[in-house]
Every structure is written in C-alpha cells, then in structure tokens.
Design a protein around this motif. Structure first.
Motif, PDB file in Angstrom:
ATOM      1  N   GLU A   4       0.853  -1.178   0.000  1.00  0.00           N
ATOM      2  CA  GLU A   4       0.000   0.000   0.000  1.00  0.00           C
ATOM      3  C   GLU A   4       0.894   1.235   0.000  1.00  0.00           C
ATOM      4  O   GLU A   4       2.100   1.147   0.255  1.00  0.00           O
ATOM      5  CB  GLU A   4      -0.927   0.010   1.217  1.00  0.00           C
ATOM      6  N   GLY A   5       0.302   2.384  -0.276  1.00  0.00           N
ATOM      7  CA  GLY A   5       1.090   3.602  -0.322  1.00  0.00           C
ATOM      8  C   GLY A   5       1.639   3.866  -1.709  1.00  0.00           C
ATOM      9  O   GLY A   5       1.076   3.436  -2.725  1.00  0.00           O
ATOM     10  N   LEU A  33      12.919   6.849  -2.171  1.00  0.00           N
ATOM     11  CA  LEU A  33      12.570   6.367  -0.830  1.00  0.00           C
ATOM     12  C   LEU A  33      12.834   7.445   0.218  1.00  0.00           C
ATOM     13  O   LEU A  33      12.042   7.630   1.141  1.00  0.00           O
ATOM     14  CB  LEU A  33      13.351   5.090  -0.511  1.00  0.00           C
ATOM     15  N   GLY A  36       9.906   9.881   0.351  1.00  0.00           N
ATOM     16  CA  GLY A  36       8.595   9.487   0.848  1.00  0.00           C
ATOM     17  C   GLY A  36       7.931   8.315   0.173  1.00  0.00           C
ATOM     18  O   GLY A  36       6.836   7.907   0.578  1.00  0.00           O
ATOM     19  N   ASP A  38       6.969   4.535  -0.560  1.00  0.00           N
ATOM     20  CA  ASP A  38       6.871   3.384   0.333  1.00  0.00           C
ATOM     21  C   ASP A  38       7.535   2.144  -0.246  1.00  0.00           C
ATOM     22  O   ASP A  38       7.968   1.263   0.498  1.00  0.00           O
ATOM     23  CB  ASP A  38       5.402   3.070   0.629  1.00  0.00           C
ATOM     24  N   GLY A  39       7.573   2.047  -1.575  1.00  0.00           N
ATOM     25  CA  GLY A  39       8.120   0.857  -2.199  1.00  0.00           C
ATOM     26  C   GLY A  39       8.588   1.131  -3.611  1.00  0.00           C
ATOM     27  O   GLY A  39       8.406   2.225  -4.161  1.00  0.00           O
ATOM     28  N   ALA A  73      12.173  -1.955   2.265  1.00  0.00           N
ATOM     29  CA  ALA A  73      11.056  -1.462   1.464  1.00  0.00           C
ATOM     30  C   ALA A  73      10.482  -2.598   0.629  1.00  0.00           C
ATOM     31  O   ALA A  73      11.222  -3.462   0.136  1.00  0.00           O
ATOM     32  CB  ALA A  73      11.523  -0.337   0.534  1.00  0.00           C
ATOM     33  N   GLY A 195      -3.317   3.072  -2.621  1.00  0.00           N
ATOM     34  CA  GLY A 195      -2.063   3.704  -2.984  1.00  0.00           C
ATOM     35  C   GLY A 195      -1.956   3.796  -4.482  1.00  0.00           C
ATOM     36  O   GLY A 195      -2.963   3.765  -5.193  1.00  0.00           O
ATOM     37  N   ALA A 209       3.449  11.367  -2.310  1.00  0.00           N
ATOM     38  CA  ALA A 209       3.341  10.682  -1.019  1.00  0.00           C
ATOM     39  C   ALA A 209       2.388  11.429  -0.093  1.00  0.00           C
ATOM     40  O   ALA A 209       1.570  10.814   0.608  1.00  0.00           O
ATOM     41  CB  ALA A 209       4.719  10.563  -0.385  1.00  0.00           C
ATOM     42  N   ALA A 213      -1.187  10.133   1.549  1.00  0.00           N
ATOM     43  CA  ALA A 213      -1.372  10.216   2.996  1.00  0.00           C
ATOM     44  C   ALA A 213      -2.576  11.075   3.357  1.00  0.00           C
ATOM     45  O   ALA A 213      -3.336  10.743   4.284  1.00  0.00           O
ATOM     46  CB  ALA A 213      -0.109  10.771   3.649  1.00  0.00           C
TER      47      ALA A 213
END
Length: 280
Positions: A4-5, A33, A36, A38-39, A73, A195, A209, A213
């Motif tokens: 997610e993200g 990364l 911000g 996530d992956g 990550a 995400g 990011a 959020a």
C-alpha cells in the motif's frame, strides 16, 4: 510486507555509452525512498524491460533488491520468469493481463490462477485495458482477487467508471488496489484506493506521497489541492510515451546521465520536457 502507499516504477537510466547505468539507478531508488515513497517496482513497463538483455534485467533486479533490502522497502517485480523471483527481497510479482489475444474474462482468471500457482511469491495483477485490449469488469477483478496468492491489482482502467466505483465501494478483503493511472490517482484515492504505482512520482515524490497520505487520513482539503496541482504535472509527463518525458526531466535535473531510451521509443522533445519542468 504491506502493499500500500506510493510505489515508484523505476526507470532504467542509460549511460552516454549506451549501457545501463546501475549507479544512477541505485541513487535514484534511494532518492525516491528518501522523499517518501513506500516501495519500488523493478522491471515494470516504465523500466523498458522489453529493450533490456537478460543480463541487464538481472543487473537491474540485483540493484533494486539490494536497495529494498537495505531500506526494508517492499519490492514489486515485473517482466521476470518465476525462477528469478525466489529471493527474499521480492514482495510480489507484477503481472500484466495478457495482451493482444483478448482471452475474455474467464481466460484472464484462469491465467492468473496458473501464474499464482507457479509463482514463488504473491502476484499483483496489472489491469491496463487500453494497452492489453482486454477489459475487466469489477466482477472479474473480484474473481481474480479470490485466487490464492493474488494479493492486489495495479488498476489502470483509463479513468473512473461504473466498474471502478463498484470495485472500490466494496473492495475484496486483503486485496490491495493500487491506482496506476497517474492522471486519475487523486479521484481513485478519494474512492478508496490503497495507494498508487506512479511513474510521475519520480518527479514529485514527496508531493505524491503527501497526496496519498492526505486522502487516507481523510484530509480532503489538502488532498484536493494537491490533486489539482499534480494532475497537470502527470498530463505533462505523459505528453509523449512513458517514460520519455520523465527521463527528460530527470536528466535536466542532473539525476540521470542521459535522457536516452531504446527503440521503439524515441527521446521526448524539448518542448514536452520544458512543459513538464514548469509543472514540477
């Protein structure tokens, strides 16, 4: 790891001599990364895997896996045979709906059932009908979600329609829905997407990011303002075939050594790159 993200589908930088610049790739992965994300996604379509040799693909995957391991990550990997996926850094395989043949929804479901059964890691389906020629209804995506080992979808339906609303109004439990249409990521998040896998976020990682959020926190005012600003950026970055404009912007910023792509892609024009830089 949670899928997610914000995931960045990494471009493949090329050196002035034409080979893959692995040092630039590693630096870029760390930068997004740091900013911000996530992956990461390695060897997705943004990475031009069809133009890479098998040795180059292995080298790209090695770099991405090393960064993912160092940064703890999640890492999604596309364009890779099952035997290359059996490494601890890989969270899931990103597998596109079969293209060109248009096998029908039953064929797509059977295809993903076989993929998931053969894969040493979970599978994330990549639904992008304007490239594959195969449209999937919300019902078909729920059938895909019910397959053991299929844990999510990169959803790039070309906008928001009745099936999008149907799917996100009642998402399958334990099934990550990641927006894959950069231009429409804000409305997808507003509807409940978990995400996004966003090439545009190479350029404005922190802002994308924050957008994700904000929607997830229910801060609609912040999210709307960001979405209204980032959608024109995405449009500018996709004014020519992806990832040509993204590479042009990253090169202009000094983040990669060249803006080069490989055939059948051609480098983005100066006008498109300047327009995207003005939006960034």
């Amino acid at each position: 790891m949670t899928i997610e993200g914000l995931f960045i589908p990494l471009i493949t930088p090329f050196a002035t001599t034409g080979e893959v610049d692995l040092a630039a790739l590693e630096a870029l992965a760390h930068t997004v990364l740091d900013d911000g994300a996530d992956g990461l996604v390695a060897l997705g379509t943004t990475g031009e895997p069809g133009s890479l040799t098998e040795d180059e693909k292995r080298a790209v995957l090695d770099v991405a896996a090393r960064v993912a391991r160092e940064r703890r990550a999640p890492l999604l990997v596309g364009a890779t045979p099952p035997e290359a996926l059996a490494r601890p850094e890989i969270t899931a395989a990103l597998a596109v709906v079969p293209s060109f043949v248009r096998p029908g929804e039953d064929g797509v479901v059977a295809h993903f059932a076989r993929l998931a059964a053969d894969s040493p890691v979970p599978v994330v389906a990549y639904d992008i009908p304007y490239r594959t020629g195969q449209y999937l209804t919300a019902g078909a995506l729920r059938r895909v979600a019910a397959i053991p080992g299929v844990v999510g979808v990169k959803y790039a339906g070309g906008g928001v329609n009745a099936d999008t609303i149907d799917l996100l109004a009642d998402p399958p439990a334990g099934f990550a829905i990641l927006g894959g249409d950069d231009l429409f990521i804000s409305p997808l998040l507003a509807l409940g997407a978990h995400g996004g896998v966003l090439s545009s976020a190479h350029v404005a990682t922190a802002d994308f990011a924050e957008l994700i959020a904000a929607w997830r926190a229910g801060d609609a005012a912040t999210a709307r303002a960001l979405g209204h600003r980032l959608s024109p950026l995405s449009a500018a970055l996709f004014a020519e075939p992806n990832p040509t404009v993204v590479k042009g912007v990253l090169h202009a910023r000094g983040q990669i050594p060249t803006a080069d792509v490989r055939l059948p892609l051609l480098a983005a024009g100066e006008t498109s790159v300047k327009a995207a830089l003005q939006r960034a």
